[in-house]
Design an enzyme around this catalytic site. Structure first.
Site, short mmCIF file in Angstrom:
data_model
loop_
_atom_site.label_atom_id
_atom_site.label_comp_id
_atom_site.label_asym_id
_atom_site.label_seq_id
_atom_site.Cartn_x
_atom_site.Cartn_y
_atom_site.Cartn_z
N ARG A 28 50.96 21.34 54.06
CA ARG A 28 51.01 22.11 52.82
C ARG A 28 52.17 21.67 51.92
O ARG A 28 52.82 22.50 51.29
CB ARG A 28 51.12 23.61 53.10
CG ARG A 28 49.92 24.21 53.81
CD ARG A 28 48.74 24.28 52.86
NE ARG A 28 47.68 25.11 53.40
CZ ARG A 28 47.48 26.38 53.07
NH1 ARG A 28 48.26 26.97 52.20
NH2 ARG A 28 46.49 27.04 53.59
N ARG A 32 52.20 26.06 45.99
CA ARG A 32 52.84 26.97 45.03
C ARG A 32 54.36 26.97 45.03
O ARG A 32 54.98 27.43 44.08
CB ARG A 32 52.34 28.40 45.28
CG ARG A 32 50.94 28.61 44.76
CD ARG A 32 50.36 29.88 45.32
NE ARG A 32 50.32 29.78 46.78
CZ ARG A 32 49.68 30.66 47.55
NH1 ARG A 32 49.08 31.69 47.02
NH2 ARG A 32 49.69 30.50 48.87
N ARG A 41 48.13 24.53 38.41
CA ARG A 41 47.33 25.65 38.93
C ARG A 41 47.15 26.75 37.87
O ARG A 41 46.16 27.48 37.90
CB ARG A 41 48.05 26.19 40.16
CG ARG A 41 47.33 27.22 40.96
CD ARG A 41 46.08 26.72 41.64
NE ARG A 41 45.54 27.83 42.41
CZ ARG A 41 44.85 28.82 41.88
NH1 ARG A 41 44.57 28.80 40.58
NH2 ARG A 41 44.43 29.82 42.61
N ASP A 77 40.85 21.37 50.81
CA ASP A 77 40.96 22.56 51.64
C ASP A 77 39.97 22.47 52.79
O ASP A 77 38.90 21.87 52.64
CB ASP A 77 40.68 23.84 50.82
CG ASP A 77 41.14 25.08 51.58
OD1 ASP A 77 42.31 25.44 51.44
OD2 ASP A 77 40.34 25.64 52.34
N TYR A 154 36.53 31.58 59.82
CA TYR A 154 36.33 31.97 58.40
C TYR A 154 34.86 32.26 58.12
O TYR A 154 34.53 33.19 57.38
CB TYR A 154 36.86 30.89 57.45
CG TYR A 154 38.37 30.90 57.38
CD1 TYR A 154 39.04 31.84 56.60
CD2 TYR A 154 39.14 30.00 58.11
CE1 TYR A 154 40.43 31.88 56.56
CE2 TYR A 154 40.52 30.03 58.08
CZ TYR A 154 41.17 30.97 57.30
OH TYR A 154 42.53 31.01 57.26
#
Ligand code: CP3
Length: 352
Positions: A28, A32, A41, A77, A154
Site C-alpha cells: 500500500r 491516501r 483521488r 485492487d 469479500y
C-alpha cells in the site's frame, strides 16, 4: 522491448542472491497518506484510477519518486477480479468495498458469471505496460492478486469482516460449493497473474491478507490446494512469486509449500523465527509493524535496526511492513525509513 533494469536488488533478494543493500518497498505504498495521491483521488474514483492506464501509472510511480523504494507495485485492487463475476462491486465513499450480490449458497456460486480474463481485465495489462514504460528501468514492477480465502471472504460477506462467520459457514456447511468457488477463483487468479507477468510485471504477490483467521488444519484442507493451483502454472514464468498473509505465524510452513519462493510475514512473530519455519530455501519479506511508522523517529529507527540486525548478512530479506501503510502515516517517516534501510545495509549484506 523492456528497458534494462538499473536497480535489481529487489529481484536479487527474492532469488536469495547477494545485494549491495537490502531492498525495501511497502505494501500500500500508493494511497491516501500521500498528498499526491489525494490530489488525483479528489478528481477520480478508485475504480476510475484502476481502469485508466495513465492514471494508474501516475499513482504507481508516486511512491517510487517520493520515497526512493526499490520496487513499484501496480496500482490496482484485489477486487478487480471479482467485478466481472457480476456481484455488483462498489467502493462506497471511504468505508471499503461493498458487493450488492454476495455469494452465500451453492446456488449463488453456480450463478457467478464465467468470463475471459484477458478480455475483462485487459485494462490491467494496459496499466502494466504503461507503468513499465514510465519506469524506464528504474526499479522492477510487482503485479498482484488477492489470495483465495481473502477474495472468497469479500464475495461471501459482501464486504469487510472481522470474524468471517458467513465465509466459514459456507466452508464448513457446504464444502463442495466452497471448493467449487475456490477452484473458480484460483483458475481466474492464476490467469490474471500470468496476464500481468506477460504484460511486463517482474514479480507477483498473492495477498491472502485474512487467511490467518483459519486453523492450520482448515488452511490445509480448504485453502492450500487452491493456493497451489494458483502458483503451479506460474512456476515456468521464471519471476519471483510472493505469498503474503497476516496472523499467519502458525501457517508459514504450509504457505511456503503452496509454491511461492518468497513468503511475506507480519509483525506478530520475530522475523528470524518466521524464517526458520519457512525454511532456508525461501526468501522472506516483512515484517515491521505499520504503526511503528507513526512512532517518534528514534523508536522507529531502533525498531528497524533491530529487525535488520536479526537477519543481517542473510541473502533473501526484502524489507517491508507486516501489512499495508496506514492512512495517517507521515510520508517523511516512510522516506526516512527507506534511507535508513539502505544506509544500514549498504555493502554489508554480502555472500554467505
Ligand atoms: O500497494 C499498493 O500501493 C497498490 C495498491 C493496492 C490497493 N489495494 C489500492 C487501494 C493494493 C495492493 C490493494 C490490495 C488490497 N485491496 C487488499 C490486500 C492488501 C491488504 O491491505 O490486506 C485488500 C484486502 C483490498 C480490498 C480493499 N480495497 C479494501 C478493504 C479497501 C478499503 C480499505 C481502505 O483502506 O479504505 C480497498 C480500497 C483501496 N484499494 C484503497 C487503495 C489505495 C483506499 C482507497 C481510496 O483511495 O479510496
Amino acid at each position: 522491448m523492456k528497458p534494462r533494469l538499473r536497480n535489481d536488488r529487489f529481484l536479487r533478494a527474492c532469488r536469495r542472491e547477494p545485494v549491495d543493500a537490502t531492498p525495501v518497498w511497502f505494501m500500500r505504498q500508493a494511497g491516501r497518506y500521500m498528498a499526491e495521491y489525494r490530489a488525483i483521488r479528489a478528481r477520480h474514483s478508485l475504480l476510475e484510477i484502476c481502469k485508466r492506464a495513465e492514471l494508474a501509472a501516475e499513482v504507481t510511480l508516486q511512491p517510487v519518486e517520493r520515497l526512493g523504494v526499490d520496487a513499484a507495485i501496480l496500482f490496482a485492487d484485489i477486487l478487480l477480479l471479482v467485478e466481472p463475476l457480476g456481484v455488483g462491486l462498489e467502493f462506497a465513499g471511504g468505508d471499503g468495498p461493498k458487493l450488492r450480490h454476495p455469494v452465500t449458497s451453492a446456488a449463488d456460486v453456480d450463478r457467478l458469471r464465467r468470463f475471459d480474463v484477458a478480455t475483462e481485465l485487459g485494462y490491467v495489462a494496459e496499466s502494466v505496460r504503461a507503468v513499465v514504460a514510465r519506469l524506464d528501468g528504474r526499479v522492477p514492477l510487482i503485479g498482484f492478486a488477492g489470495g483465495p480465502f481473502t477474495v472468497a471472504s469479500y464475495l461471501v460477506e459482501g464486504g469487510h469482516s472481522t470474524d468471517f462467520l458467513a465465509t466459514k459457514r459456507l466452508m464448513y456447511g457446504e464444502p463442495e460449493a466452497w471448493h467449487r468457488l475456490l477452484s473458480l477463483l484460483s483458475s481466474l487468479t492464476s490467469e490474471y497473474l500470468r496476464l500481468q507477468i506477460e504484460a511486463g510485471a517482474d514479480a507477483v504477490q498473492l495477498f491472502d491478507s485474512w487467511v490467518g483467521a483459519l486453523a492450520p488444519q482448515d488452511y490445509r484442507r480448504y485453502v492450500l490446494p487452491h493456493a497451489r493451483a494458483i502458483f503451479a502454472p506460474l512456476a515456468a514464468c521464471g519471476v519471483p512469486l510472493i505469498h503474503f498473509g497476516t496472523q499467519t505465524a502458525a501457517l508459514l510452513a504450509d504457505m511456503r509449500s503452496a509454491g511461492a519462493s518468497v513468503v511475506g510475514v507480519d509483525w506478530r512473530i520475530d522475523l528470524a523465527d518466521a524464517w526458520q519455519r519457512i525454511g532456508a530455501g525461501a526468501a522472506v519479506q516483512g515484517n515491521l509493524d505499520p504503526v511503528a511508522l507513526l512512532a517518534p523517529w528514534p523508536v522507529l529507527a531502533e525498531t528497524a535496526r533491530g529487525l535488520l540486525r536479526s537477519v543481517a548478512n542473510r541473502p533473501g530479506h526484502v524489507f517491508n511492513l507486516g501489512h499495508g501503510i496506514l492512512p495517517h502515516t507521515p510520508v517523511e517517516a516512510v522516506a526516512d525509513l527507506v534511507a535508513l534501510v539502505h544506509e544500514e545495509t549498504a555493502n554489508r549484506v554480502g555472500p554467505t
